[in-house]
Write a protein that holds these residues in place. Structure first.
Motif, short mmCIF file in Angstrom:
data_model
loop_
_atom_site.label_atom_id
_atom_site.label_comp_id
_atom_site.label_asym_id
_atom_site.label_seq_id
_atom_site.Cartn_x
_atom_site.Cartn_y
_atom_site.Cartn_z
N VAL A 185 0.75 -1.33 -0.06
CA VAL A 185 -0.03 -0.02 -0.14
C VAL A 185 0.95 1.29 -0.03
N GLU A 186 0.84 2.15 -1.13
CA GLU A 186 1.29 3.34 -1.01
C GLU A 186 1.00 4.18 0.18
N GLY A 187 1.90 4.96 0.96
CA GLY A 187 1.46 5.73 1.90
C GLY A 187 1.20 7.14 1.67
N THR A 188 0.43 7.73 2.59
CA THR A 188 -0.23 9.06 2.41
C THR A 188 0.47 10.15 2.65
N MET A 189 1.72 9.87 3.38
CA MET A 189 2.42 11.20 3.65
C MET A 189 3.74 11.29 2.58
N PRO A 190 3.96 12.52 2.41
CA PRO A 190 5.04 12.55 1.29
C PRO A 190 6.36 12.21 1.87
#
Length: 61
Positions: free
Chosen positions: A30-35
């Motif tokens: 899952v790709e994270g939401t925080m840059p």
């Protein structure tokens, strides 16, 4: 002796397959939401051995 001849290919095949089976599937990640941000903490060092790791406190006498 016959038992070793039969079990050795099974053992080697299992050992070779384990790293492949231990991998995560691409759809399971899952790709994270925080840059991600990259910050430079220090510049101008000749090498990593010039960084002293530890506390800033002076040793007790």
């Amino acid at each position: 002796m016959r038992r070793n001849v039969i079990s050795m290919p099974f053992l080697l095949g299992t050992a070779a397959a384990m790293p492949v089976l231990a991998q995560e599937r691409r759809d399971a990640v899952v790709e994270g939401t925080m840059p991600f941000t990259q910050d430079v903490l220090i510049e101008g060092l000749e090498g990593p051995w010039e960084v002293t790791w530890g506390t800033d406190a002076t040793p007790a006498a």
